[in-house]
Design a protein around this motif. Structure first.
Motif, PDB file in Angstrom:
ATOM      1  N   GLN A   1     -32.319 -10.790  -9.350  1.00  0.00           N
ATOM      2  CA  GLN A   1     -30.963 -10.239  -9.420  1.00  0.00           C
ATOM      3  C   GLN A   1     -31.006  -8.778  -8.982  1.00  0.00           C
ATOM      4  O   GLN A   1     -32.043  -8.147  -9.108  1.00  0.00           O
ATOM      5  CB  GLN A   1     -30.442 -10.339 -10.856  1.00  0.00           C
ATOM      6  N   PRO A   2     -29.949  -8.187  -8.479  1.00  0.00           N
ATOM      7  CA  PRO A   2     -28.655  -8.807  -8.234  1.00  0.00           C
ATOM      8  C   PRO A   2     -28.613  -9.467  -6.856  1.00  0.00           C
ATOM      9  O   PRO A   2     -29.323  -9.058  -5.936  1.00  0.00           O
ATOM     10  CB  PRO A   2     -27.692  -7.618  -8.277  1.00  0.00           C
ATOM     11  N   TYR A   3     -27.781 -10.485  -6.735  1.00  0.00           N
ATOM     12  CA  TYR A   3     -27.543 -11.153  -5.466  1.00  0.00           C
ATOM     13  C   TYR A   3     -26.171 -11.814  -5.535  1.00  0.00           C
ATOM     14  O   TYR A   3     -25.593 -11.971  -6.600  1.00  0.00           O
ATOM     15  CB  TYR A   3     -28.627 -12.193  -5.138  1.00  0.00           C
ATOM     16  N   ASP A   4     -25.651 -12.182  -4.369  1.00  0.00           N
ATOM     17  CA  ASP A   4     -24.393 -12.921  -4.277  1.00  0.00           C
ATOM     18  C   ASP A   4     -24.710 -14.358  -3.928  1.00  0.00           C
ATOM     19  O   ASP A   4     -25.711 -14.649  -3.253  1.00  0.00           O
ATOM     20  CB  ASP A   4     -23.473 -12.331  -3.196  1.00  0.00           C
TER      21      ASP A   4
ATOM     22  N   GLY B   1     -19.223 -14.854  -3.235  1.00  0.00           N
ATOM     23  CA  GLY B   1     -18.874 -14.329  -4.538  1.00  0.00           C
ATOM     24  C   GLY B   1     -18.583 -15.342  -5.619  1.00  0.00           C
ATOM     25  O   GLY B   1     -18.145 -14.965  -6.699  1.00  0.00           O
TER      26      GLY B   1
ATOM     27  N   GLY C   1     -19.780 -18.148  -8.453  1.00  0.00           N
ATOM     28  CA  GLY C   1     -20.908 -18.178  -9.380  1.00  0.00           C
ATOM     29  C   GLY C   1     -21.929 -19.232  -9.021  1.00  0.00           C
ATOM     30  O   GLY C   1     -21.835 -19.896  -7.980  1.00  0.00           O
TER      31      GLY C   1
ATOM     32  N   ILE D   1     -28.153 -17.583  -0.885  1.00  0.00           N
ATOM     33  CA  ILE D   1     -28.387 -16.464  -1.794  1.00  0.00           C
ATOM     34  C   ILE D   1     -28.465 -15.224  -0.903  1.00  0.00           C
ATOM     35  O   ILE D   1     -29.339 -15.131  -0.027  1.00  0.00           O
ATOM     36  CB  ILE D   1     -29.693 -16.643  -2.602  1.00  0.00           C
TER      37      ILE D   1
ATOM     38  N   LYS E   1     -28.661 -11.142  -0.587  1.00  0.00           N
ATOM     39  CA  LYS E   1     -29.096  -9.928  -1.277  1.00  0.00           C
ATOM     40  C   LYS E   1     -29.146  -8.793  -0.264  1.00  0.00           C
ATOM     41  O   LYS E   1     -29.819  -8.910   0.762  1.00  0.00           O
ATOM     42  CB  LYS E   1     -30.475 -10.174  -1.903  1.00  0.00           C
ATOM     43  N   ASP E   2     -28.415  -7.740  -0.529  1.00  0.00           N
ATOM     44  CA  ASP E   2     -28.392  -6.566   0.353  1.00  0.00           C
ATOM     45  C   ASP E   2     -28.034  -6.944   1.789  1.00  0.00           C
ATOM     46  O   ASP E   2     -28.656  -6.460   2.742  1.00  0.00           O
ATOM     47  CB  ASP E   2     -29.739  -5.836   0.316  1.00  0.00           C
TER      48      ASP E   2
END
Length: 175
Positions: free
Chosen positions: A109-112, A137, A139, A158, A160-161
């Motif tokens: 975490q964190p990730y979308d 976005g 869940g 997934i 991330k950044d």
């Protein structure tokens, strides 16, 4: 494994991986579809017309880095609320059922989490129910109602950044 990794031709590489892991190993459907779209062809990887609002991950401005895993679990709810069945095990879901898709990942975490639900076939087309949007976005769990007979799929990424670090694809056959 080294031969499959080094193979430049993606189709040949997938076949080599299938020799190791079985026929269930497949290349992501969106990769071939995006290549067709970039070439100006309105077809997806499955050879069907692209849905009116369909998107592909390659069009979303994110880079693919990989390095992590993601796995979609799909549970088909029984009609009277008495539990659920694993969709991979049953192979199909009847019309009129809820399917709960849950993703697990080893990404820190964190990730979308970005989901795509793709409907195909005459039932969906006749009901103006063709889908293929990518929804960032959401869940780790989504619920979908089975409405259209045919072969459909769900994908998850997934992110991330601004980079896709993991993804999975789950076929959904509705009878």
């Amino acid at each position: 494994m080294r031969t499959a990794l080094d193979e430049q031709d993606k189709d040949k590489s997938v076949k080599l991986w299938q020799q190791l892991f079985g026929d269930g190993f497949r290349a992501p459907a969106t990769t071939a579809a995006a290549s067709l779209a970039k070439a100006g062809q309105p077809a997806s990887a499955e050879g069907v017309t692209r849905a009116p609002s369909e998107r592909f991950i390659e069009e979303m401005g994110v880079q693919w880095t990989g390095g992590r895993w993601a796995r979609i679990e799909a549970r088909v709810a029984n009609p009277i609320g008495t539990g659920s069945a694993d969709l991979r095990r049953t192979g199909f879901a009847p019309v009129g059922r809820d399917i709960y898709f849950t993703v697990s990942t080893d990404a820190p975490q964190p990730y979308d989490i970005w989901w795509k639900v793709r409907n195909h076939g005459p039932d969906a087309e006749n009901a103006h129910g063709l889908r293929g949007q990518i929804t960032p976005g959401r869940g780790p769990r989504i619920r979908e109602r089975t409405r259209y007979r045919g072969r459909h799929y769900v994908e998850v990424w997934i992110v991330k950044d601004g980079k896709v670090v993991a993804s999975d694809h789950h076929d959904v056959v509705i009878r």
